[in-house]
Design a protein around this motif. Structure first.
Motif, PDB file in Angstrom:
ATOM      1  N   UNK A 113       0.852  -1.194   0.000  1.00 55.51           N
ATOM      2  CA  UNK A 113       0.000   0.000   0.000  1.00 55.51           C
ATOM      3  C   UNK A 113       0.885   1.241   0.000  1.00 55.51           C
ATOM      4  N   UNK A 114       0.744   2.040  -1.049  1.00 49.76           N
ATOM      5  CA  UNK A 114       1.454   3.312  -1.158  1.00 49.76           C
ATOM      6  C   UNK A 114       2.960   3.166  -0.926  1.00 49.76           C
ATOM      7  N   UNK A 115       3.545   2.168  -1.555  1.00 52.32           N
ATOM      8  CA  UNK A 115       4.984   1.945  -1.458  1.00 52.32           C
ATOM      9  C   UNK A 115       5.416   1.188  -0.225  1.00 52.32           C
ATOM     10  N   UNK A 116       4.475   0.930   0.683  1.00 50.88           N
ATOM     11  CA  UNK A 116       4.762   0.169   1.900  1.00 50.88           C
ATOM     12  C   UNK A 116       4.359  -1.291   1.712  1.00 50.88           C
ATOM     13  N   UNK A 117       4.928  -2.156   2.530  1.00 50.88           N
ATOM     14  CA  UNK A 117       4.408  -3.515   2.703  1.00 50.88           C
ATOM     15  C   UNK A 117       4.120  -3.668   4.189  1.00 50.88           C
ATOM     16  N   UNK A 118       2.917  -4.138   4.506  1.00 49.23           N
ATOM     17  CA  UNK A 118       2.510  -4.274   5.905  1.00 49.23           C
ATOM     18  C   UNK A 118       2.073  -5.700   6.196  1.00 49.23           C
ATOM     19  N   UNK A 119       2.400  -6.163   7.398  1.00 52.92           N
ATOM     20  CA  UNK A 119       1.953  -7.484   7.832  1.00 52.92           C
ATOM     21  C   UNK A 119       0.523  -7.391   8.331  1.00 52.92           C
ATOM     22  N   UNK A 120      -0.300  -8.307   7.873  1.00 51.54           N
ATOM     23  CA  UNK A 120      -1.711  -8.338   8.251  1.00 51.54           C
ATOM     24  C   UNK A 120      -1.845  -9.151   9.540  1.00 51.54           C
TER      25      UNK A 120
END
Length: 457
Positions: A138-145
């Protein structure tokens, strides 16, 4: 005798059994290298150095990894302030850390992975997590769900809902859930960055350790260790992302956490002005005294620094080294024996207070040994010390300290002159020499083997 360790994961003390006795794996969270480390940062490395020594006595192959975090927002800030690349900062302080740890008698790890050396593995882990639905871009980020991992919070014993309710979380608009944490983030032009499928960016802190651990030690390791302050969120997040990236495999079978260190009952803080840097303490106190102090309390309990505590550590070592000095002419042949009582204490969840008590008993036994038993008693004392990384110096080196600012030959001459004056019954001159040496911080000890001097620590 088997080793038993308290496991933060099971909240119980369990008998340690490695996956492979020929390759016991241990990973310890190392420093973020942007400044000198304080004495609290050294407690874990000293404790886990003792654990590594113990493991090596019991198993043929031990692989001990301690990482270097060399990309981080604190490092970036330090580099921007200094107007230099991050490598200038990290190279300097990584070496300072190694020097400080060596000064405390800590053996280097078998493997010292750097975060910047594992960018490829970090990106690959992010891709696996996205592919399996445990992370999103998302928007250049990667986030752990976080919601994709039902066991989240188990290691730290925290309820995820309570964490969300009570934590101060910056809810960025690109997060699908407030608790989701960053695996990759974009870098602005002045910050370090690497090309990735999502942005020119850099890794989040938690994913660095997961990727380095997997690359160096495998999907499942025997022991993961660090300070209790890392239990949440760092270690909790490591468990979540590693387990999900590796198809549900257990990430670490044992989690071992050391307690925090305070100064005169207060947390170390720059605002309070009580941050004690190892770099500076090593100039002031004997290194072995610092190490002994860090081992005096049980590793899982808090430990408080005070002038009285370090003075007691010096006094204790003075006593033990005095015994060894009296036995200086007693040879010790072959490999040092393991001191069974010291080892038994360490096998009981690294009970270093008990191990030190047993070492004192060995010193008493060596002091009282008969001529026939002096060799075995000295060997037992040295063997017990070796398990703890103590009594590693020649006794004269301990008592005379760092002679860099001391003219040892001139002091020896004065001591000899004093001895001659005493023999000639010129006690006035003998006392003058004693007072002169005392003014220079040097104490004289008269014994059956003659006069010996030592620096007053």
């Amino acid at each position: 005798m088997p080793i038993s360790l308290y496991n933060s994961l099971t909240r119980s003390q369990d008998t340690f059994t490695p996956q492979d006795p020929n390759r016991v794996t241990m990973y310890v969270c190392g420093p973020t290298v942007y400044n000198y480390v304080h004495i609290g940062n050294a407690r874990g490395p000293v404790v886990f150095d003792v654990l590594a020594r113990l493991l090596r006595r019991h198993y043929a192959g031990v692989v001990y990894a301690r990482n270097i975090t060399d990309v981080d927002d604190k490092i970036n800030a330090a580099a921007l302030d200094a107007g230099v690349p991050i490598g200038t900062i990290t190279t300097r302080f990584a070496q300072a850390y190694r020097d400080d740890m060596a000064g405390l008698g800590i053996a280097p790890p078998d493997i010292e992975p750097h975060a910047t050396g594992h960018i490829e593995q970090i990106i690959a882990m992010c891709e696996r997590l996205i592919a399996t639905g445990h992370a999103y871009a998302a928007e250049g980020h990667v986030l752990f769900r976080v919601g994709s991992y039902p066991e989240y919070g188990h290691l730290s014993g925290r309820d995820p809902e309570e964490l969300l309710a009570g934590a101060r979380i910056d809810v960025a608009p690109y997060k699908q859930d407030p608790g989701d944490f960053v695996l990759w983030k974009p870098s602005t032009p002045e910050l370090p960055g690497w090309d990735s499928p999502w942005s020119r960016g850099r890794p989040g802190w938690h994913i660095e350790c997961s990727a380095m651990c997997k690359a160096q030690l495998g999907d499942t390791i025997d022991i993961h260790a660090g300070g209790v302050d890392l239990l949440f969120p760092h270690h909790e997040n490591e468990v979540a992302q590693s387990t999900c990236a590796n198809g549900g495999k257990t990430f670490a079978r044992w989690w071992v956490h050391n307690g925090m260190l305070t100064v005169d009952g207060r947390k170390m803080s720059k605002s309070v002005g009580n941050v004690l840097l190892v770099h500076e303490l090593l100039k002031t106190y004997p290194a072995e005294a610092l190490r002994l102090f860090l081992l005096r309390g049980h590793y899982r309990q808090p430990l408080d620094w005070s002038d009285a505590a370090i003075a007691q550590a010096v006094s204790t070592l003075d006593g033990w080294y005095r015994v060894l000095r009296e036995l200086a002419d007693v040879p010790v042949e072959g490999t040092l024996p393991a001191a069974a009582a010291v080892e038994a204490a360490l096998c009981d969840d690294l009970n270093t207070p008990q191990a030190l008590a047993e070492l004192s008993q060995l010193a008493n036994a060596a002091r009282a040994a008969t001529p026939a038993g002096r060799g075995a008693a000295k060997a037992a004392l040295l063997g017990g010390g070796a398990l703890l990384g103590l009594l590693q110096q020649d006794p004269e080196t301990w008592f005379k300290g760092d002679s860099g600012n001391t003219d040892a030959a001139a002091i020896d001459a004065l001591v000899a002159e004093r001895q001659a004056a005493r023999a000639a019954r010129d006690f006035k001159r003998a006392d003058q020499i004693r007072d002169e040496l005392a003014a220079r911080g040097i104490a004289i000890e008269d014994g059956a083997q003659g006069a010996r001097w030592q620096l007053v620590k």
